[in-house]
Design a protein around this motif. Structure first.
Motif, PDB file in Angstrom:
ATOM      1  N   ILE A  40      -7.707  -5.796  -9.811  1.00  0.00           N
ATOM      2  CA  ILE A  40      -8.511  -5.986  -8.613  1.00  0.00           C
ATOM      3  C   ILE A  40      -8.092  -6.363  -7.498  1.00  0.00           C
ATOM      4  CG2 ILE A  40     -10.590  -6.874  -7.576  1.00  0.00           C
ATOM      5  CD1 ILE A  40     -11.993  -6.986 -10.396  1.00  0.00           C
ATOM      6  N   SER A  41      -7.184  -7.405  -7.458  1.00  0.00           N
ATOM      7  CA  SER A  41      -6.671  -8.065  -6.348  1.00  0.00           C
ATOM      8  C   SER A  41      -5.225  -7.388  -5.976  1.00  0.00           C
ATOM      9  CB  SER A  41      -6.105  -9.525  -6.536  1.00  0.00           C
ATOM     10  OG  SER A  41      -7.142 -10.460  -6.968  1.00  0.00           O
ATOM     11  N   GLY A  42      -4.706  -6.772  -6.952  1.00  0.00           N
ATOM     12  CA  GLY A  42      -3.449  -6.061  -6.367  1.00  0.00           C
ATOM     13  C   GLY A  42      -3.812  -4.834  -5.901  1.00  0.00           C
ATOM     14  N   LEU A  43      -5.058  -4.061  -6.392  1.00  0.00           N
ATOM     15  CA  LEU A  43      -5.422  -2.636  -5.829  1.00  0.00           C
ATOM     16  C   LEU A  43      -6.070  -3.028  -4.300  1.00  0.00           C
ATOM     17  CD1 LEU A  43      -7.290  -0.955  -8.671  1.00  0.00           C
ATOM     18  CD2 LEU A  43      -4.867  -0.497  -7.871  1.00  0.00           C
ATOM     19  N   ALA A  44      -6.548  -4.006  -4.190  1.00  0.00           N
ATOM     20  CA  ALA A  44      -7.190  -4.290  -2.725  1.00  0.00           C
ATOM     21  C   ALA A  44      -6.095  -4.699  -1.945  1.00  0.00           C
ATOM     22  CB  ALA A  44      -8.046  -5.586  -2.911  1.00  0.00           C
ATOM     23  N   ALA A  45      -5.171  -5.359  -2.388  1.00  0.00           N
ATOM     24  CA  ALA A  45      -3.970  -5.739  -1.497  1.00  0.00           C
ATOM     25  C   ALA A  45      -3.208  -4.394  -1.218  1.00  0.00           C
ATOM     26  CB  ALA A  45      -3.077  -6.695  -2.118  1.00  0.00           C
ATOM     27  N   ALA A  46      -2.981  -3.599  -2.304  1.00  0.00           N
ATOM     28  CA  ALA A  46      -2.392  -2.271  -1.964  1.00  0.00           C
ATOM     29  C   ALA A  46      -2.904  -1.366  -0.809  1.00  0.00           C
ATOM     30  CB  ALA A  46      -1.955  -1.491  -3.018  1.00  0.00           C
ATOM     31  N   LYS A  47      -4.405  -1.320  -0.748  1.00  0.00           N
ATOM     32  CA  LYS A  47      -5.206  -0.778  -0.006  1.00  0.00           C
ATOM     33  C   LYS A  47      -4.848  -1.151   1.455  1.00  0.00           C
ATOM     34  CE  LYS A  47      -9.272   0.518   1.949  1.00  0.00           C
ATOM     35  NZ  LYS A  47     -10.152  -0.114   3.046  1.00  0.00           N
ATOM     36  N   GLN A  48      -5.138  -2.658   1.521  1.00  0.00           N
ATOM     37  CA  GLN A  48      -4.969  -3.174   2.940  1.00  0.00           C
ATOM     38  C   GLN A  48      -3.594  -3.217   3.558  1.00  0.00           C
ATOM     39  OE1 GLN A  48      -7.762  -4.223   4.734  1.00  0.00           O
ATOM     40  NE2 GLN A  48      -9.161  -3.926   2.863  1.00  0.00           N
ATOM     41  N   LEU A  49      -2.556  -3.219   2.819  1.00  0.00           N
ATOM     42  CA  LEU A  49      -1.437  -3.389   3.403  1.00  0.00           C
ATOM     43  C   LEU A  49      -0.719  -2.167   3.005  1.00  0.00           C
ATOM     44  CD1 LEU A  49      -0.217  -6.767   1.658  1.00  0.00           C
ATOM     45  CD2 LEU A  49      -1.277  -6.459   3.850  1.00  0.00           C
ATOM     46  N   ALA A  50      -1.287  -0.838   2.876  1.00  0.00           N
ATOM     47  CA  ALA A  50      -0.722   0.451   2.990  1.00  0.00           C
ATOM     48  C   ALA A  50       0.234   0.705   3.894  1.00  0.00           C
ATOM     49  CB  ALA A  50      -1.813   1.364   2.845  1.00  0.00           C
ATOM     50  N   ALA A  51      -0.123   0.286   5.310  1.00  0.00           N
ATOM     51  CA  ALA A  51       0.927   0.657   6.417  1.00  0.00           C
ATOM     52  C   ALA A  51       2.261   0.003   6.173  1.00  0.00           C
ATOM     53  CB  ALA A  51       0.188  -0.122   7.373  1.00  0.00           C
ATOM     54  N   HIS A  52       2.464  -0.978   5.111  1.00  0.00           N
ATOM     55  CA  HIS A  52       3.831  -1.256   5.115  1.00  0.00           C
ATOM     56  C   HIS A  52       4.389  -0.846   3.764  1.00  0.00           C
ATOM     57  CE1 HIS A  52       2.702  -4.466   7.662  1.00  0.00           C
ATOM     58  NE2 HIS A  52       1.649  -4.939   7.232  1.00  0.00           N
ATOM     59  N   ASP A  53       3.940   0.311   3.282  1.00  0.00           N
ATOM     60  CA  ASP A  53       4.393   0.717   2.127  1.00  0.00           C
ATOM     61  C   ASP A  53       4.793  -0.164   0.792  1.00  0.00           C
ATOM     62  OD1 ASP A  53       5.329   2.920   0.514  1.00  0.00           O
ATOM     63  OD2 ASP A  53       7.253   2.891   0.945  1.00  0.00           O
ATOM     64  N   PRO A  54       3.830  -0.631   0.419  1.00  0.00           N
ATOM     65  CA  PRO A  54       3.916  -1.743  -0.601  1.00  0.00           C
ATOM     66  C   PRO A  54       4.582  -1.322  -1.739  1.00  0.00           C
ATOM     67  CG  PRO A  54       1.573  -1.441  -0.385  1.00  0.00           C
ATOM     68  CD  PRO A  54       2.354  -0.732   0.701  1.00  0.00           C
ATOM     69  N   VAL A  55       5.149  -2.068  -2.772  1.00  0.00           N
ATOM     70  CA  VAL A  55       5.432  -1.866  -3.985  1.00  0.00           C
ATOM     71  C   VAL A  55       4.407  -2.671  -5.073  1.00  0.00           C
ATOM     72  CG1 VAL A  55       7.183  -1.765  -5.830  1.00  0.00           C
ATOM     73  CG2 VAL A  55       7.948  -1.159  -3.302  1.00  0.00           C
ATOM     74  N   VAL A  56       3.796  -1.983  -5.882  1.00  0.00           N
ATOM     75  CA  VAL A  56       2.996  -2.822  -6.776  1.00  0.00           C
ATOM     76  C   VAL A  56       3.665  -2.630  -8.274  1.00  0.00           C
ATOM     77  CG1 VAL A  56       0.705  -3.014  -7.841  1.00  0.00           C
ATOM     78  CG2 VAL A  56       0.959  -2.000  -5.515  1.00  0.00           C
ATOM     79  N   PHE A  57       4.126  -3.862  -8.528  1.00  0.00           N
ATOM     80  CA  PHE A  57       4.636  -4.051  -9.950  1.00  0.00           C
ATOM     81  C   PHE A  57       3.497  -4.487 -11.020  1.00  0.00           C
ATOM     82  CE2 PHE A  57       8.237  -5.274  -7.330  1.00  0.00           C
ATOM     83  CZ  PHE A  57       9.133  -4.205  -7.585  1.00  0.00           C
ATOM     84  N   GLU A  58       2.988  -3.222 -11.882  1.00  0.00           N
ATOM     85  CA  GLU A  58       2.215  -3.714 -12.927  1.00  0.00           C
ATOM     86  C   GLU A  58       2.847  -3.576 -14.230  1.00  0.00           C
ATOM     87  OE1 GLU A  58      -0.578  -4.046 -15.557  1.00  0.00           O
ATOM     88  OE2 GLU A  58      -0.768  -4.715 -13.582  1.00  0.00           O
ATOM     89  N   ALA A  59       2.805  -4.659 -15.188  1.00  0.00           N
ATOM     90  CA  ALA A  59       3.607  -4.835 -16.271  1.00  0.00           C
ATOM     91  C   ALA A  59       3.162  -3.760 -17.333  1.00  0.00           C
ATOM     92  CB  ALA A  59       3.206  -6.377 -16.794  1.00  0.00           C
ATOM     93  N   THR A  60       2.002  -3.576 -17.388  1.00  0.00           N
ATOM     94  CA  THR A  60       1.401  -2.534 -18.483  1.00  0.00           C
ATOM     95  C   THR A  60       1.240  -0.974 -18.118  1.00  0.00           C
ATOM     96  OG1 THR A  60      -0.849  -2.569 -17.666  1.00  0.00           O
ATOM     97  CG2 THR A  60      -0.119  -4.358 -19.184  1.00  0.00           C
ATOM     98  N   GLN A  61       0.890  -0.057 -18.739  1.00  0.00           N
ATOM     99  CA  GLN A  61       1.011   1.238 -18.528  1.00  0.00           C
ATOM    100  C   GLN A  61      -0.332   1.595 -17.691  1.00  0.00           C
ATOM    101  OE1 GLN A  61       3.358   3.249 -18.607  1.00  0.00           O
ATOM    102  NE2 GLN A  61       4.857   1.571 -19.485  1.00  0.00           N
TER     103      GLN A  61
END
Length: 555
Positions: free
Chosen positions: A23-44
């Motif tokens: 939840i937090s990672g997805l919300a952060a990705a949406k809000q910080l999309a202008a910075h082209d973030p890299v989201v590292f998710e350990a699972t598949q």
């Protein structure tokens, strides 16, 4: 359905890293999309605990209408009040679909270390501040004992969204010869049970004498699943070992009144302590003590009438408000006490003095409870560096962590936060995690002396989704330069103030929860962002209508 093409490569240097894809990672990705973030998710897959740490019967504890992003409705708004865990995962995936978040997400990428590069300054200074080590099955730069390989990437800013739960089980410690080695049956933590298929769980518990250690939500759901699986079988009841019972709700209705009236309106939260309040508010809270106690007692009377708590010795020894203020209140699954009334679930009160025997478990009074299978629903070590080195305290940074040193030139409150780089050999001895954990257990997002890193998803409330979404919006405002952080001493005083507010409200203050001052917490973020804190259309609604995520929808 939108295309789900995930990120396959990461440039050597990027602006923002987000660790965790729930939840937090997805919300952060949406809000910080202008910075082209890299989201590292350990699972598949995305979804976190809802994907990987849920039983087949697990449901939301928050009503559907209150557990949603402000700009993304449920596909079926009129569905069951408490959605099942697989529906929650589908909802999170649809959120990623709608806002095109998959392009930021790198699946199967486990972060194994975060090194501070020694660049001091505010967020996004134009040069890398962190080096993030990521292990995947494909990368070949670093070989780890687990067989995974890793590679290092540089970032200006890191957002920790790994959460408190789901990776490392908390295991009880026993005297020699009285632990799991003495038991001839099977011992399993609830985390491992979550990984089984429905058929595997049925085969595991059916026809077995089962003991469940714990009485939190995961333990209750697990005991109910065991009882349902053994319904009609000629076996003993599933036995729950209960140390500290907490107040549970059968629904969000108290004597016919909606539960939000008691704790989720601006008027109701006026009764409770909030961080860093002045003398007048402190005096007012003391004056309101009888009213607060009356509200709590009103709810307790309903629960003791509605549920057979006294019959089974499960009436908590503390007021209801203390369970609520520490986010330990839970919604009972349908049929739980029906199973107890039918003799399929029974309860044994214990302290920490129980242990294993060859045939089961032995309570502190010498009573032996026979068992073929013992489940440990004892929680997770989400913030314990000794048990979980890859969680926040251990990842900040590893293998070359930061030390905390006491510099006499700094103010007392700031001294304990002063960060000094170290080498691996001395990190375990010298890294003082207690103050970092205290910060994480308060509603801090930016550590006073680590302005290049944010922590989202460690604060609990009635709706953790709403709390995380608003924090990510606040973080985006910070990185956009809409406001500046206060000084380190002021931030440290805020942490102290929140810890003290919790201490005054509940004996379970070590478990941080903002439920009794959630509106005040949101007001502070709105003030920083320069948007109105009062979101209702009239003074009456402002005082007596509940606040929820829809009140904070972006214009």
């Amino acid at each position: 359905m939108a295309s789900r093409h995930t990120r396959k490569t990461v440039p050597p240097y990027s602006r923002v890293a987000i660790i965790g894809g729930s939840i937090s990672g997805l919300a952060a990705a949406k809000q910080l999309a202008a910075h082209d973030p890299v989201v590292f998710e350990a699972t598949q897959s995305v979804g976190g605990v809802w994907k990987h740490c849920a039983y087949r019967s697990t449901r939301l504890q928050t009503p559907r209408r209150n557990f949603r992003f402000s700009d993304h409705p449920w596909a079926d708004p009129e569905g069951p009040v408490f959605p099942a865990h697989d529906e929650v995962v589908e909802y999170l995936e649809s959120y990623a679909d709608r806002f095109g978040l998959w392009r930021f997400i790198m699946l199967g990428a486990r972060v194994v270390g975060v090194n501070f590069l020694g660049k001091v300054g505010g967020p996004l200074q134009g040069e890398p501040m962190w080096e993030v080590g990521v292990a995947t099955e494909q990368s070949d730069t670093i070989q780890y004992p687990s067989g995974l390989h890793g590679q290092w990437y540089k970032f200006e800013f890191v957002v920790m969204c790994m959460g408190k739960y789901g990776d490392v089980p908390r295991m009880p410690v026993f005297p020699p010869g009285k632990g799991t080695e003495a038991f001839k049956g099977k011992v399993m933590h609830s985390l491992d049970y979550c990984k089984l298929s429905e058929q595997e769980t049925l085969e595991l518990v059916r026809g077995k004498k089962v003991v469940v250690v714990g009485y939190r939500k995961s333990a209750i759901d697990l005991a109910l699943e065991c009882a349902v699986a053994n319904k009609g079988e000629r076996v003993e009841a599933c036995t729950m070992l209960v140390r500290t019972p907490q107040w549970m709700l059968p629904s969000y209705s108290i004597w016919g009144l909606p539960f939000f009236l008691f704790y989720s309106t601006r008027f109701s939260q006026l009764l409770y302590d909030r961080p860093n309040q002045g003398l007048f508010r402190s005096f007012l809270c003391r004056l309101m003590t009888p009213l607060k106690a009356g509200v709590s007692k009103f709810i307790e009377l309903y629960l003791t009438w509605k549920l057979p708590l006294s019959k089974y010795g499960l009436k908590p020894p503390h007021p209801f408000v203390e369970s609520y203020a520490s986010c330990q209140m839970a919604i009972l699954p349908d049929g739980f006490f029906d199973m107890a009334d039918r003799g399929l679930i029974r309860f044994k009160r214990v302290s920490s003095g129980w242990c294993f025997s060859e045939n089961g478990v032995v309570l502190e009074d010498g009573t032996e409870v026979e068992a073929d299978l013992v489940f440990l629903a004892t929680g997770f070590e989400g913030l314990d560096i000794r048990q979980a080195p890859h969680r926040p305290a251990g990842t900040l940074p590893w293998p070359r962590r930061q030390q905390v040193r006491h510099d006499p030139a700094l103010p007392v409150r700031v001294r304990r936060y002063h960060m000094l780089s170290s080498v691996h050999e001395h990190a375990n001895k010298l890294f003082d995690t207690w103050h970092l954990l205290r910060f994480l257990n308060c509603s801090g997002t930016i550590h006073p002396l680590i302005p290049g890193m944010a922590f989202v998803g460690y604060v609990e409330s009635v709706s953790n989704l709403h709390t995380s979404e608003l924090r990510c919006r606040w973080l985006a405002g910070l990185l956009e330069g809409r406001f500046a952080l206060p000084g380190a001493e002021a931030m440290a005083e805020r942490v102290d103030g929140e810890a003290e507010a919790m201490r005054r409200t509940t004996r379970f203050f070590r478990r941080h929860c903002i439920s009794t001052f959630s509106i005040h917490d949101s007001d502070g973020m709105c003030a920083d962002l320069g948007v109105p804190a009062h979101r209702k259309g009239s003074w009456f609604a402002e005082l007596f209508a509940p606040y929820n995520n829809q009140d904070y929808k972006e214009e």
